[in-house]
Design a protein around this motif. Structure first.
Motif, PDB file in Angstrom:
ATOM      1  N   VAL A 103       0.829  -1.200   0.000  1.00  0.00           N
ATOM      2  CA  VAL A 103       0.000   0.000   0.000  1.00  0.00           C
ATOM      3  C   VAL A 103       0.868   1.257   0.000  1.00  0.00           C
ATOM      4  CG1 VAL A 103      -1.663   1.334   1.358  1.00  0.00           C
ATOM      5  CG2 VAL A 103      -1.960  -1.146   1.099  1.00  0.00           C
ATOM      6  N   ALA A 104       1.947   1.237   0.767  1.00  0.00           N
ATOM      7  CA  ALA A 104       2.799   2.416   0.894  1.00  0.00           C
ATOM      8  C   ALA A 104       3.578   2.709  -0.382  1.00  0.00           C
ATOM      9  CB  ALA A 104       3.772   2.235   2.064  1.00  0.00           C
ATOM     10  N   THR A 157      -9.688  -8.043  -1.048  1.00  0.00           N
ATOM     11  CA  THR A 157      -9.211  -6.755  -0.543  1.00  0.00           C
ATOM     12  C   THR A 157      -7.877  -6.375  -1.171  1.00  0.00           C
ATOM     13  OG1 THR A 157     -10.356  -7.032   1.570  1.00  0.00           O
ATOM     14  CG2 THR A 157      -8.486  -5.500   1.535  1.00  0.00           C
ATOM     15  N   ILE A 158      -6.949  -7.326  -1.228  1.00  0.00           N
ATOM     16  CA  ILE A 158      -5.634  -7.047  -1.801  1.00  0.00           C
ATOM     17  C   ILE A 158      -5.749  -6.765  -3.296  1.00  0.00           C
ATOM     18  CG2 ILE A 158      -3.353  -8.037  -2.259  1.00  0.00           C
ATOM     19  CD1 ILE A 158      -3.657  -9.593   0.392  1.00  0.00           C
ATOM     20  N   LEU A 159      -6.587  -7.507  -4.000  1.00  0.00           N
ATOM     21  CA  LEU A 159      -6.777  -7.259  -5.427  1.00  0.00           C
ATOM     22  C   LEU A 159      -7.305  -5.854  -5.683  1.00  0.00           C
ATOM     23  CD1 LEU A 159      -8.352 -10.637  -6.602  1.00  0.00           C
ATOM     24  CD2 LEU A 159      -6.153  -9.703  -7.336  1.00  0.00           C
ATOM     25  N   ARG A 160      -8.268  -5.422  -4.888  1.00  0.00           N
ATOM     26  CA  ARG A 160      -8.850  -4.091  -5.112  1.00  0.00           C
ATOM     27  C   ARG A 160      -7.847  -2.993  -4.779  1.00  0.00           C
ATOM     28  NH1 ARG A 160     -14.017  -4.454  -6.605  1.00  0.00           N
ATOM     29  NH2 ARG A 160     -15.258  -6.287  -5.991  1.00  0.00           N
ATOM     30  N   LEU A 161      -7.061  -3.167  -3.739  1.00  0.00           N
ATOM     31  CA  LEU A 161      -6.034  -2.175  -3.415  1.00  0.00           C
ATOM     32  C   LEU A 161      -4.975  -2.110  -4.514  1.00  0.00           C
ATOM     33  CD1 LEU A 161      -5.549  -2.860   0.393  1.00  0.00           C
ATOM     34  CD2 LEU A 161      -6.345  -0.721  -0.622  1.00  0.00           C
ATOM     35  N   ASN A 165      -3.961   1.054  -7.320  1.00  0.00           N
ATOM     36  CA  ASN A 165      -2.597   1.588  -7.428  1.00  0.00           C
ATOM     37  C   ASN A 165      -1.904   1.219  -8.736  1.00  0.00           C
ATOM     38  OD1 ASN A 165      -2.769   2.714  -4.857  1.00  0.00           O
ATOM     39  ND2 ASN A 165      -1.945   0.886  -3.857  1.00  0.00           N
ATOM     40  N   GLY A 166      -2.605   0.514  -9.623  1.00  0.00           N
ATOM     41  CA  GLY A 166      -1.986   0.068 -10.866  1.00  0.00           C
ATOM     42  C   GLY A 166      -1.000  -1.072 -10.674  1.00  0.00           C
ATOM     43  N   THR A 167      -1.075  -1.743  -9.535  1.00  0.00           N
ATOM     44  CA  THR A 167      -0.189  -2.878  -9.243  1.00  0.00           C
ATOM     45  C   THR A 167      -0.798  -4.164  -9.783  1.00  0.00           C
ATOM     46  OG1 THR A 167       0.655  -1.838  -7.222  1.00  0.00           O
ATOM     47  CG2 THR A 167       0.867  -4.225  -7.384  1.00  0.00           C
ATOM     48  N   ARG A 168       0.026  -4.978 -10.439  1.00  0.00           N
ATOM     49  CA  ARG A 168      -0.408  -6.307 -10.855  1.00  0.00           C
ATOM     50  C   ARG A 168       0.215  -7.353  -9.927  1.00  0.00           C
ATOM     51  NH1 ARG A 168      -1.574  -7.454 -16.992  1.00  0.00           N
ATOM     52  NH2 ARG A 168      -2.888  -8.945 -15.847  1.00  0.00           N
ATOM     53  N   PHE A 169      -0.171  -8.625 -10.131  1.00  0.00           N
ATOM     54  CA  PHE A 169       0.163  -9.634  -9.142  1.00  0.00           C
ATOM     55  C   PHE A 169       0.850 -10.857  -9.740  1.00  0.00           C
ATOM     56  CE2 PHE A 169      -3.190  -7.139  -7.233  1.00  0.00           C
ATOM     57  CZ  PHE A 169      -2.717  -6.964  -5.943  1.00  0.00           C
ATOM     58  N   VAL A 191      -9.367 -10.012 -11.715  1.00  0.00           N
ATOM     59  CA  VAL A 191      -7.988 -10.288 -12.148  1.00  0.00           C
ATOM     60  C   VAL A 191      -7.899 -10.030 -13.638  1.00  0.00           C
ATOM     61  CG1 VAL A 191      -6.242 -12.091 -12.486  1.00  0.00           C
ATOM     62  CG2 VAL A 191      -7.524 -11.973 -10.338  1.00  0.00           C
ATOM     63  N   LYS A 192      -6.948  -9.196 -14.020  1.00  0.00           N
ATOM     64  CA  LYS A 192      -6.748  -8.875 -15.429  1.00  0.00           C
ATOM     65  C   LYS A 192      -5.970  -9.995 -16.110  1.00  0.00           C
ATOM     66  CE  LYS A 192      -6.634  -3.877 -14.564  1.00  0.00           C
ATOM     67  NZ  LYS A 192      -5.785  -2.658 -14.579  1.00  0.00           N
ATOM     68  N   SER A 193      -6.283 -10.219 -17.364  1.00  0.00           N
ATOM     69  CA  SER A 193      -5.600 -11.240 -18.145  1.00  0.00           C
ATOM     70  C   SER A 193      -4.381 -10.636 -18.853  1.00  0.00           C
ATOM     71  CB  SER A 193      -6.578 -11.815 -19.179  1.00  0.00           C
ATOM     72  OG  SER A 193      -6.022 -12.905 -19.855  1.00  0.00           O
ATOM     73  N   PRO A 194      -3.285 -11.392 -18.972  1.00  0.00           N
ATOM     74  CA  PRO A 194      -3.089 -12.767 -18.495  1.00  0.00           C
ATOM     75  C   PRO A 194      -2.557 -12.783 -17.067  1.00  0.00           C
ATOM     76  CG  PRO A 194      -1.194 -12.097 -19.788  1.00  0.00           C
ATOM     77  CD  PRO A 194      -2.147 -10.933 -19.795  1.00  0.00           C
ATOM     78  N   PRO A 195      -3.084 -13.638 -16.186  1.00  0.00           N
ATOM     79  CA  PRO A 195      -2.514 -13.732 -14.842  1.00  0.00           C
ATOM     80  C   PRO A 195      -1.118 -14.336 -14.882  1.00  0.00           C
ATOM     81  CG  PRO A 195      -4.135 -15.461 -15.179  1.00  0.00           C
ATOM     82  CD  PRO A 195      -4.210 -14.571 -16.379  1.00  0.00           C
ATOM     83  N   PHE A 196      -0.281 -13.884 -13.965  1.00  0.00           N
ATOM     84  CA  PHE A 196       1.087 -14.396 -13.819  1.00  0.00           C
ATOM     85  C   PHE A 196       1.052 -15.409 -12.687  1.00  0.00           C
ATOM     86  CE2 PHE A 196       5.654 -13.127 -12.424  1.00  0.00           C
ATOM     87  CZ  PHE A 196       6.198 -14.215 -13.099  1.00  0.00           C
ATOM     88  N   ILE A 197       1.079 -16.698 -13.026  1.00  0.00           N
ATOM     89  CA  ILE A 197       0.894 -17.776 -12.057  1.00  0.00           C
ATOM     90  C   ILE A 197       2.241 -18.344 -11.646  1.00  0.00           C
ATOM     91  CG2 ILE A 197      -0.093 -20.056 -11.645  1.00  0.00           C
ATOM     92  CD1 ILE A 197      -2.258 -19.366 -13.706  1.00  0.00           C
TER      93      ILE A 197
END
Length: 311
Positions: A103-104, A157-161, A165-169, A191-197
């Motif tokens: 978040v920071a 919650t983490i996905l929405r945060l 912030n424009g952060t992907r996962f 979750v935006k495509s393509p997910p990084f698994i």
């Protein structure tokens, strides 16, 4: 099938929250050590640097943003590598604690564990018996009754945060059920495509490290996501290099680093994160695979760019 790719993304997980300082003199603990280790890994070919922080006096894992800031700024200034900040933190932490640095600092990429699970670290007590800090033995022993919490609400919650912030996962999937959980969030449009698994093998409580386990994970991911995903392999401990090699030969990206394994070969501890990156790079190049640069990895993963972070 996993999404076709021309070059392999190497992720290096520099210190993590599993191993303790008494296990290896080479495990980075201080901000300076973490920065040096990360920069060395990037120089060796890691396009992504997965980062945790530790208390500089005791080596205990910490999600205090003040401990992240010095090494984040130094790494950003010295490399073009993608910074991936943990939201897993340590299994012993609350979800609120684990989310603080993401978040920071609004990084390009964060890790996200895709389900609650048993997380057994206590078998390491059979290999390591002497500890410099009281917390180390407790950290391992307490995992006998530990459930690593990652509920659907926590994940959402983490996905929405992250989205704000424009952060992907990097979606860390320790078992088959975690792939189904990810598919659930893809279906909901969170979750935006393509997910990084990141398929994780060899943690007690998750899927095992046998090559058949890797095949089972891949078949399931192919069925759920078709060719709309980026795949990476993480093998814990002695499975690190063998599973990364098998995965890469089948089209995956790879992850190495002292978070996942303290070793470079039978009975021989890795001297650095750089050494592990150099080893997997040698293997990849022997397979006639090219290594992705940070900019090529950004394009593959759809990241916002290093100028859009808050550090």
């Amino acid at each position: 099938m996993a999404k076709p790719r021309q070059k392999v993304i190497i992720t290096c997980a520099v210190t993590g929250a599993i191993h303790t300082p008494s296990m290896s003199p080479h495990l980075p603990v201080t901000a300076d050590e973490i920065a040096q280790a990360a920069i060395g890994a990037a120089e060796a070919g890691a396009a992504v640097l997965h980062l945790h922080a530790r208390d500089p006096q005791t080596g205990k894992p910490s999600q205090d943003p003040a401990l992240f800031k010095p090494f984040l700024e130094r790494i950003k200034g010295a490399t073009d590598a993608i910074v991936n900040i943990t939201t897993g933190g340590s299994p012993h932490m609350t979800v609120e604690e684990r989310m603080k640095p993401a978040v920071a600092f609004k990084p390009e990429l964060c890790s996200l564990n895709m389900g609650s699970m048993n997380f057994g670290l206590f078998p390491m007590l059979g290999r390591f018996t002497e500890f410099r800090h009281d917390w180390e033995r407790e950290h391992l022993e307490n995992s006998r009754s530990l459930v690593f919490r990652n509920t659907y609400q926590d994940i959402e919650t983490i996905l929405r945060l992250g989205d704000a912030n424009g952060t992907r996962f990097e979606f860390e999937c320790y078992d088959i059920s975690h792939l189904y959980n990810l598919a659930h969030f893809v279906d909901r449009g969170l979750v935006k495509s393509p997910p990084f698994i990141q398929s994780v093998f060899g943690i007690l409580g998750g899927i095992g490290p046998h090559p058949e386990d890797l095949m089972h994970m891949k078949r399931t991911a192919d069925r759920l996501f078709g060719d709309e995903y980026e795949w990476s392999i993480l093998g814990a401990g002695r499975a690190q290099m063998p599973l990364a090699t098998i995965g890469a030969a089948m089209g995956s990206n790879v992850r190495v680093g002292l978070e996942d394994s303290l070793w470079i070969g039978p009975g021989r501890m890795a001297q650095s994160n750089r050494e592990q990156v150099e080893r997997i790079r040698t293997i990849l190049e022997a397979l006639n695979l090219e290594i992705a640069t940070p900019e090529e990895a950004r394009a593959k993963l759809g990241l916002k760019g290093k100028d859009q972070v808050a550090f």
